[in-house]
Scaffold this motif. Structure first.
Motif, PDB file in Angstrom:
ATOM      1  N   ASP A 137       0.818  -1.217   0.000  1.00 28.98           N
ATOM      2  CA  ASP A 137       0.000   0.000   0.000  1.00 28.98           C
ATOM      3  C   ASP A 137       0.850   1.264   0.000  1.00 28.98           C
ATOM      4  OD1 ASP A 137       0.921  -0.311   2.594  1.00 28.98           O
ATOM      5  OD2 ASP A 137      -0.970   0.229   3.537  1.00 28.98           O
ATOM      6  N   SER A 138       2.048   1.210   0.574  1.00 29.15           N
ATOM      7  CA  SER A 138       2.827   2.439   0.695  1.00 29.15           C
ATOM      8  C   SER A 138       4.303   2.120   0.787  1.00 29.15           C
ATOM      9  CB  SER A 138       2.403   3.204   1.955  1.00 29.15           C
ATOM     10  OG  SER A 138       2.676   2.418   3.101  1.00 29.15           O
ATOM     11  N   ALA A 139       5.106   3.127   0.481  1.00 26.71           N
ATOM     12  CA  ALA A 139       6.554   2.980   0.634  1.00 26.71           C
ATOM     13  C   ALA A 139       6.885   2.766   2.101  1.00 26.71           C
ATOM     14  CB  ALA A 139       7.265   4.218   0.098  1.00 26.71           C
ATOM     15  N   SER A 179      10.859  10.356   6.607  1.00 26.80           N
ATOM     16  CA  SER A 179      10.435  10.055   7.973  1.00 26.80           C
ATOM     17  C   SER A 179       9.921   8.616   8.140  1.00 26.80           C
ATOM     18  CB  SER A 179       9.341  11.036   8.393  1.00 26.80           C
ATOM     19  OG  SER A 179       8.293  11.000   7.450  1.00 26.80           O
ATOM     20  N   SER A 180       9.559   7.983   7.022  1.00 27.47           N
ATOM     21  CA  SER A 180       9.059   6.603   7.119  1.00 27.47           C
ATOM     22  C   SER A 180      10.136   5.657   7.663  1.00 27.47           C
ATOM     23  CB  SER A 180       8.569   6.097   5.761  1.00 27.47           C
ATOM     24  OG  SER A 180       9.591   6.213   4.795  1.00 27.47           O
ATOM     25  N   ILE A 181      11.406   6.024   7.510  1.00 23.67           N
ATOM     26  CA  ILE A 181      12.481   5.153   8.007  1.00 23.67           C
ATOM     27  C   ILE A 181      12.543   5.224   9.534  1.00 23.67           C
ATOM     28  CG2 ILE A 181      14.974   4.698   7.875  1.00 23.67           C
ATOM     29  CD1 ILE A 181      14.627   6.147   4.988  1.00 23.67           C
ATOM     30  N   VAL A 259      17.107   0.641  -0.939  1.00 31.54           N
ATOM     31  CA  VAL A 259      17.061   1.913  -1.683  1.00 31.54           C
ATOM     32  C   VAL A 259      15.643   2.469  -1.630  1.00 31.54           C
ATOM     33  CG1 VAL A 259      17.328   3.037  -3.923  1.00 31.54           C
ATOM     34  CG2 VAL A 259      18.979   1.301  -3.207  1.00 31.54           C
ATOM     35  N   ASP A 260      15.527   3.678  -1.085  1.00 36.19           N
ATOM     36  CA  ASP A 260      14.240   4.368  -1.067  1.00 36.19           C
ATOM     37  C   ASP A 260      14.149   5.234  -2.317  1.00 36.19           C
ATOM     38  OD1 ASP A 260      11.947   5.784  -0.691  1.00 36.19           O
ATOM     39  OD2 ASP A 260      12.487   6.630   1.268  1.00 36.19           O
ATOM     40  N   ALA A 261      13.459   4.679  -3.334  1.00 35.64           N
ATOM     41  CA  ALA A 261      13.263   5.396  -4.594  1.00 35.64           C
ATOM     42  C   ALA A 261      11.769   5.666  -4.758  1.00 35.64           C
ATOM     43  CB  ALA A 261      13.802   4.558  -5.747  1.00 35.64           C
ATOM     44  N   ALA A 262      11.102   5.919  -3.627  1.00 35.48           N
ATOM     45  CA  ALA A 262       9.637   5.989  -3.627  1.00 35.48           C
ATOM     46  C   ALA A 262       9.124   6.933  -4.709  1.00 35.48           C
ATOM     47  CB  ALA A 262       9.124   6.419  -2.256  1.00 35.48           C
ATOM     48  N   TYR A 263       9.697   8.126  -4.773  1.00 36.59           N
ATOM     49  CA  TYR A 263       9.233   9.054  -5.802  1.00 36.59           C
ATOM     50  C   TYR A 263       9.991   8.896  -7.112  1.00 36.59           C
ATOM     51  CZ  TYR A 263       8.165  13.074  -8.565  1.00 36.59           C
ATOM     52  OH  TYR A 263       7.791  13.850  -9.616  1.00 36.59           O
ATOM     53  N   VAL A 288       9.637   1.620  -5.029  1.00 26.92           N
ATOM     54  CA  VAL A 288       9.240   2.666  -5.991  1.00 26.92           C
ATOM     55  C   VAL A 288       7.719   2.761  -5.941  1.00 26.92           C
ATOM     56  CG1 VAL A 288       9.228   3.406  -8.402  1.00 26.92           C
ATOM     57  CG2 VAL A 288      11.116   1.981  -7.576  1.00 26.92           C
ATOM     58  N   ASN A 289       7.194   3.973  -5.885  1.00 28.68           N
ATOM     59  CA  ASN A 289       5.736   4.148  -5.840  1.00 28.68           C
ATOM     60  C   ASN A 289       5.169   4.537  -7.205  1.00 28.68           C
ATOM     61  OD1 ASN A 289       5.566   3.648  -3.105  1.00 28.68           O
ATOM     62  ND2 ASN A 289       5.230   5.782  -2.496  1.00 28.68           N
ATOM     63  N   PRO A 290       4.649   3.599  -7.975  1.00 30.45           N
ATOM     64  CA  PRO A 290       3.954   4.002  -9.202  1.00 30.45           C
ATOM     65  C   PRO A 290       2.767   4.931  -8.904  1.00 30.45           C
ATOM     66  CG  PRO A 290       4.451   1.669  -9.268  1.00 30.45           C
ATOM     67  CD  PRO A 290       4.752   2.139  -7.868  1.00 30.45           C
ATOM     68  N   HIS A 291       2.315   4.930  -7.643  1.00 33.00           N
ATOM     69  CA  HIS A 291       1.188   5.825  -7.302  1.00 33.00           C
ATOM     70  C   HIS A 291       1.627   7.275  -7.147  1.00 33.00           C
ATOM     71  CE1 HIS A 291       1.752   4.761  -2.749  1.00 33.00           C
ATOM     72  NE2 HIS A 291       2.171   5.988  -2.906  1.00 33.00           N
ATOM     73  N   LYS A 292       2.888   7.540  -7.329  1.00 34.48           N
ATOM     74  CA  LYS A 292       3.307   8.938  -7.317  1.00 34.48           C
ATOM     75  C   LYS A 292       3.472   9.462  -8.749  1.00 34.48           C
ATOM     76  CE  LYS A 292       5.330   9.613  -2.783  1.00 34.48           C
ATOM     77  NZ  LYS A 292       6.521   9.444  -1.926  1.00 34.48           N
ATOM     78  N   TRP A 293       4.392   8.854  -9.488  1.00 35.42           N
ATOM     79  CA  TRP A 293       4.784   9.462 -10.768  1.00 35.42           C
ATOM     80  C   TRP A 293       4.655   8.489 -11.931  1.00 35.42           C
ATOM     81  CZ3 TRP A 293      10.417  11.546 -11.950  1.00 35.42           C
ATOM     82  CH2 TRP A 293      10.377  12.493 -12.977  1.00 35.42           C
TER      83      TRP A 293
END
Ligand SMILES: *Cc1c(COP(=O)(O)O)cnc(C)c1O
Length: 460
Positions: A137-139, A179-181, A259-263, A288-293
């Motif tokens: 659901d989320s990074a 901050s999620s870390i 690796v935090d490549a969320a965006y 990686v969040n496809p829900h961002k970009w």
């Protein structure tokens, strides 16, 4: 389907199309005041059934004014949370099917489509086929999952059995990391104090020389370093940590490398951007969040991991009521791959989006976003009254008036309350900085030109 459902659906689809066509007429940031909606809603639920027309009319009248229009082309704040027509259509099907895909047997296609979509994404991002993947659901959930598997691997799977006491684990990320870390460190029982925030250089990238010093100091103290996060695009400025050097240190000290490549990870679909991500294949896990970009409606977070056996060993639990005839080596049961049991059918959105645009279509959109942000940056840089405050790696421009923090905050407030655009801010080296992300699915050059004119007239 009943006549009512067809009629209601028609009402809704007309409205949805009209909204998409006219979105520019809405104020980007909701102009609602606190409690506006609460004051309009009845205190108790209705006892009797209400006609859909009434509910829908109330949605428009009461709820819509409290909506910030994330799909407005001049939504420049935070990071985008992109939608697109194929993703909307997929969401309607997902809701219609109402599948809960916890186990393979609960909908074989939901599991198998997720497997193949993660393989498609892996290839589109140019990642090694050593990675397996699943959608979360989320990074934040993906990063926490990585941290838990790393914890179990570092302790020979004893924490799951006996708890954290006496383990002395420590983790590392930069002061600019998301901050999620820190949240994950708290949730997994590591403790915030055992997450080291490594200082950054001029470009807000992790100082890997200091990372090594921190690790050495912790080892000297009898502590056990186990986990390091490298950022591919920080949230504040999209800075990219030196993944090469972090990978070397992770290997030297046997740390899990996440690796935090969320965006910014979505930019890996562009071969020309992959130079920034050298050594990303050395990671143990990537989010990686496809829900961002990537034009896929929230929520859809892609989590890649190499050691899927340790992942499953960390998370699988099999009570009698979940045992199925499908519990064989042959099938994947994603309930064993992360914190949740129940799972939405998110892969259908990715399937519709990837089929509808093709990789080439998505590349075209991301290149347009990056190109437009470059243009805007050049206009701002050419105006002596402004300054660019951070290196632009992707499509985020960080800038400020050469004036006080207050003047910049006032400018942001004036623009946001005009309803003409929505911007957010950050602090860089203690200074208030305006963030402008050119990333909404449909944003065009005209939107950027208008925005720059509006910024100028609001400022002077
Ligand atoms: C947005 C973001 C996150 C958090 O993403 P969620 O899916 O909302 O949990 C984590 N890291 C970075 C770098 C981000 O930009």
């Amino acid at each position: 389907m009943s006549q009512d459902f067809l009629k209601d659906l028609a009402l809704l689809s007309d409205w949805m199309e009209h909204y998409r066509e006219n979105i520019k007429n809405y104020p980007v940031m909701s102009q609602a005041q606190p409690n506006d909606l609460l004051k309009k809603l009845p205190l108790s639920p209705p006892l009797e059934s209400q006609p859909f027309e009434k509910t829908f009319a109330e949605f428009q009248e009461k709820i819509l004014p409290g909506i910030t229009h994330w799909q407005h082309p001049k939504f420049f704040a935070y990071f985008p949370s992109n939608s697109s027509p194929p993703s909307v259509l997929a969401e309607m099907l997902i809701a219609t099917l109402g599948v809960q895909g916890m186990s393979w047997i609960t909908s074989p296609a939901a599991t198998e489509l997720e497997i193949r979509m993660m393989e498609w994404l892996r290839e589109a991002f140019g990642l090694s086929s050593d990675f397996s993947g699943l959608i979360q659901d989320s990074a934040s959930a993906s990063t926490m999952t990585a941290m838990i598997v790393a914890r179990e691997r570092a302790t020979d799977f004893t924490v799951n059995e006996q708890g954290m006491s006496g383990q002395n684990l420590v983790a590392y990320c930069s002061v600019e990391a998301h901050s999620s870390i820190e949240k994950a460190a708290k949730m997994i029982g590591l403790g915030r104090k055992n997450l080291r925030l490594v200082p950054v250089n001029e470009n807000l990238e992790m100082r890997t020389d200091l990372l090594e010093e921190y690790i050495e100091a912790d080892i000297a103290q009898g502590l056990k370093p186990f986990f390091v996060v490298g950022a591919f695009g920080t949230t504040s400025t999209t800075a990219v940590d030196n993944l090469d050097q972090i990978a070397v240190l992770a290997q030297k000290y046997r740390l899990w490398f996440h690796v935090d490549a969320a965006y910014a990870g979505s930019a890996l679909i562009l071969p020309e951007m992959r130079g920034l991500a050298q050594s990303i294949d050395a990671a143990d896990s990537i989010v990686v969040n496809p829900h961002k970009w990537l034009m896929t409606t929230f929520d859809c977070s892609a989590f890649f991991i190499k050691d899927k056996n340790s992942l499953i060993r960390s998370f699988s639990i099999l009570p009698e009521y979940l045992k199925t005839s499908g519990d064989t080596e042959e099938v994947v049961n994603f309930r064993d791959w992360g914190p949740g049991l129940g799972r939405r059918f998110r892969s259908l959105k990715l399937y519709f989006v990837l089929q509808s645009y093709g990789i080439a279509g998505l590349q075209k959109i991301l290149r347009r976003h990056i190109h437009l942000s470059q243009k805007l940056e050049s206009w701002i840089a050419a105006d002596k009254r402004f300054e660019i405050c951070a290196k632009r790696n992707f499509n985020l421009v960080c800038f400020r008036l050469k004036s006080t923090d207050q003047a910049n905050a006032d400018l942001l407030h004036k623009l946001n309350s005009s309803g003409r655009m929505f911007l957010s801010h950050t602090k860089i080296k203690g200074q208030y900085v305006i963030r402008l992300v050119v990333g909404q699915t449909d944003v065009q050059e005209l939107d950027i030109r208008e925005a720059w004119d509006e910024i100028l007239s609001a400022a002077f």
